[in-house]
Design a protein around this motif. Structure first.
Motif, short mmCIF file in Angstrom:
data_model
loop_
_atom_site.label_atom_id
_atom_site.label_comp_id
_atom_site.label_asym_id
_atom_site.label_seq_id
_atom_site.Cartn_x
_atom_site.Cartn_y
_atom_site.Cartn_z
N SER A 177 -16.86 14.06 -4.74
CA SER A 177 -16.58 14.38 -6.13
C SER A 177 -15.09 14.37 -6.48
O SER A 177 -14.73 14.17 -7.65
N ARG A 178 -14.21 14.56 -5.49
CA ARG A 178 -12.78 14.52 -5.79
C ARG A 178 -12.31 13.10 -6.13
O ARG A 178 -11.21 12.92 -6.65
N ALA A 179 -13.16 12.11 -5.89
CA ALA A 179 -12.78 10.73 -6.17
C ALA A 179 -12.65 10.46 -7.66
O ALA A 179 -11.90 9.56 -8.07
N TRP A 180 -13.39 11.20 -8.49
CA TRP A 180 -13.33 10.96 -9.93
C TRP A 180 -12.82 12.18 -10.70
O TRP A 180 -12.84 12.22 -11.93
N ALA A 181 -12.30 13.18 -9.99
CA ALA A 181 -11.79 14.37 -10.66
C ALA A 181 -10.54 14.06 -11.47
O ALA A 181 -9.68 13.28 -11.04
N ASP A 182 -10.43 14.65 -12.63
CA ASP A 182 -9.28 14.40 -13.49
C ASP A 182 -7.98 14.82 -12.83
O ASP A 182 -6.92 14.23 -13.08
N ASP A 183 -8.05 15.85 -11.97
CA ASP A 183 -6.86 16.30 -11.25
C ASP A 183 -6.86 15.82 -9.81
O ASP A 183 -6.22 16.40 -8.93
N ILE A 203 -0.80 -0.70 -4.36
CA ILE A 203 -2.17 -0.19 -4.38
C ILE A 203 -2.12 1.22 -3.81
O ILE A 203 -1.47 1.47 -2.79
N ILE A 204 -2.77 2.14 -4.49
CA ILE A 204 -2.68 3.56 -4.18
C ILE A 204 -3.93 4.01 -3.43
O ILE A 204 -5.06 3.80 -3.89
N PHE A 205 -3.73 4.62 -2.27
CA PHE A 205 -4.81 5.24 -1.51
C PHE A 205 -4.53 6.74 -1.43
O PHE A 205 -3.37 7.16 -1.34
N GLY A 206 -5.60 7.54 -1.43
CA GLY A 206 -5.40 8.98 -1.47
C GLY A 206 -6.17 9.75 -0.42
O GLY A 206 -7.27 9.35 -0.01
N VAL A 207 -5.57 10.84 0.01
CA VAL A 207 -6.25 11.84 0.84
C VAL A 207 -6.44 13.06 -0.05
O VAL A 207 -5.45 13.68 -0.47
N PRO A 208 -7.69 13.44 -0.37
CA PRO A 208 -7.92 14.53 -1.31
C PRO A 208 -7.71 15.90 -0.66
O PRO A 208 -7.68 16.03 0.56
N LYS A 209 -7.64 16.92 -1.51
CA LYS A 209 -7.45 18.27 -0.98
C LYS A 209 -8.73 18.84 -0.41
O LYS A 209 -8.70 19.79 0.38
N SER A 210 -9.88 18.27 -0.75
CA SER A 210 -11.15 18.70 -0.18
C SER A 210 -12.14 17.55 -0.25
O SER A 210 -11.97 16.61 -1.04
N VAL A 242 -11.30 1.65 -5.62
CA VAL A 242 -12.53 2.33 -6.02
C VAL A 242 -13.47 2.34 -4.82
O VAL A 242 -14.19 1.38 -4.56
N CYS A 243 -13.42 3.41 -4.07
CA CYS A 243 -14.27 3.59 -2.91
C CYS A 243 -14.45 5.08 -2.68
O CYS A 243 -13.79 5.90 -3.32
N MET A 244 -15.34 5.45 -1.78
CA MET A 244 -15.66 6.87 -1.61
C MET A 244 -15.42 7.39 -0.20
O MET A 244 -15.49 8.60 0.02
N CYS A 245 -15.14 6.51 0.76
CA CYS A 245 -15.11 6.96 2.15
C CYS A 245 -14.02 7.99 2.41
O CYS A 245 -14.17 8.85 3.29
N GLU A 246 -12.90 7.94 1.66
CA GLU A 246 -11.85 8.94 1.86
C GLU A 246 -12.23 10.30 1.28
O GLU A 246 -11.57 11.30 1.59
N TYR A 247 -13.27 10.33 0.45
CA TYR A 247 -13.58 11.54 -0.32
C TYR A 247 -14.88 12.23 0.11
O TYR A 247 -15.13 13.36 -0.27
N THR A 248 -15.70 11.54 0.89
CA THR A 248 -16.95 12.14 1.35
C THR A 248 -16.75 12.81 2.70
O THR A 248 -16.00 12.32 3.55
N ASP A 249 -17.44 13.92 2.92
CA ASP A 249 -17.30 14.62 4.20
C ASP A 249 -18.00 13.88 5.33
O ASP A 249 -17.77 14.17 6.51
N HIS A 250 -18.84 12.89 4.99
CA HIS A 250 -19.50 12.09 6.02
C HIS A 250 -18.78 10.77 6.28
O HIS A 250 -19.11 10.05 7.21
N PRO A 309 0.82 -1.21 0.00
CA PRO A 309 0.00 0.00 0.00
C PRO A 309 0.85 1.26 0.00
O PRO A 309 1.91 1.31 0.65
N VAL A 310 0.39 2.26 -0.73
CA VAL A 310 1.05 3.56 -0.79
C VAL A 310 0.00 4.63 -0.50
O VAL A 310 -1.06 4.65 -1.16
N PHE A 311 0.28 5.50 0.46
CA PHE A 311 -0.66 6.56 0.84
C PHE A 311 -0.17 7.89 0.28
O PHE A 311 0.94 8.33 0.57
N LEU A 312 -1.04 8.53 -0.48
CA LEU A 312 -0.71 9.83 -1.08
C LEU A 312 -1.64 10.90 -0.52
O LEU A 312 -2.84 10.67 -0.34
N ASP A 313 -1.08 12.08 -0.28
CA ASP A 313 -1.82 13.14 0.41
C ASP A 313 -1.72 14.43 -0.39
O ASP A 313 -0.63 15.00 -0.53
N ALA A 314 -2.86 14.89 -0.89
CA ALA A 314 -2.90 16.12 -1.68
C ALA A 314 -2.88 17.37 -0.82
O ALA A 314 -2.86 18.48 -1.36
#
Length: 329
Positions: free
Chosen positions: A88-94, A75-82, A116-124, A32-37
């Protein structure tokens, strides 16, 4: 006493390794690799010693570190900027994943898997789109069918960026079929799906949720993740994913569910993966810090048990350390 049969004869040095029934290889592991925007520097994950959240600009460097150990898949996991209510940042081109995957696939030979999941990207913090149920006491729940469209959109965005496999972990009914259809319609028939076909509502996920800032803002995920008491239900879940086109079948967590891994291995001829999750990693690290266990020894033994149960692929936070300790082929 008849001692003509002496199993100890084959436990001596020189022959012991030759008759080993189960072996580990760096090719068994997914790291696993964790990336943070949101950061410009590496941020240690306190509950997962040895792991960090890495800026997107350092994604390639981080993956190269993995490759140097002999592990070939990440496997790449991400922390979005918002975050927002729809993720919506889960499918953003940037988005954090999309940017990183483009760089990693362009500059390294790593086999890149995305989540492919949404829990890291939703505010809830839940794995999908929320809806209000029409009960006497209205409550918010995850809307299964509305979530499918979003998951398909995320998967396609990952494939557009260059992902070589997508893994599905939301436990949304019909997710494999919806994503397989969408990938195929967009020309990605060759992108395999690794479905977390049996994902339990487990207490072992805590450190991962810290790492990705993905704790639910309310309630929990027991209404869509599996009851830890159930095995037969897991087999139904796996069978449904097979019917819908899953290529690899994952059980999550691993150590507390070795019986499920073994049952899936016996019943299905697909490759079986297991996720040696963050809590399983953290508890061994904590015991090592206390001086109660030898981390290298228990890490190897626990991961060996996962493979012995029937896993072909093991997603583990021990991947790099174990791979470095294995003989090079």
């Amino acid at each position: 006493m008849d001692l003509r049969q002496r199993p100890r004869r084959l436990r001596r040095d020189g022959i012991r390794a030759s008759v080993s029934e189960t072996t580990l290889s760096a090719s068994d592991f997914i790291a696993p690799v964790f990336l943070d925007a949101t950061t410009d520097e590496r941020v240690p994950i306190e509950s997962m010693p040895g792991h960090e959240r890495v800026p997107v600009a350092e994604a390639v460097d981080r993956v190269r570190e993995v490759l140097e150990t002999g592990v070939e898949s990440v496997i790449i996991f991400g922390v979005p900027k918002s975050k927002d209510s729809t993720g919506s940042r889960a499918w953003a081109d940037d988005g954090v994943i999309q940017r990183a995957v483009r760089d990693i696939t362009r500059e390294t030979d790593a086999f890149v898997i995305t989540d492919v999941c949404m829990c890291e990207y939703t505010d809830h913090g839940h794995c999908g789109i929320l809806e209000e149920t029409a009960h006497e006491s209205p409550t918010l729940t995850v809307a299964n069918d509305a979530t499918l469209d979003r998951l398909a959109q995320i998967a396609v965005s990952h494939a557009d960026a260059g992902a070589q496999m997508v893994t599905l972990s939301s436990m949304t009914d019909g997710m494999v079929g919806a994503i397989r259809t969408s990938l195929d319609e967009h020309g990605y028939e060759d992108i395999p799906i690794m479905s977390t076909a049996a994902k339990y509502e487990s207490a072992f996920y805590g450190p991962f949720r810290e790492a990705t800032e993905g704790d639910p803002a309310f309630s929990d995920r027991r209404h869509y993740q599996m009851n830890p008491a159930n095995t037969r239900e897991a087999m139904r879940e796996v069978a449904l994913d097979v019917e819908q086109g899953a290529d690899v079948l994952m059980v999550k967590p691993a150590l507390a569910y070795l019986d499920v891994i073994q049952a899936v291995r016996k019943e299905f001829d697909h490759p079986v993966a297991a996720y040696n999750v963050s809590g399983e990693y953290a508890m061994l690290c904590a015991a090592d810090e206390k001086g109660w266990l030898d981390l290298d020894a228990v890490a190897r033994e626990s991961v060996l048990s996962i493979k012995r149960a029937g896993a072909d692929l093991i997603l583990t936070y021990f991947a790099e350390a174990l791979a470095e300790s294995l003989p090079k082929e």
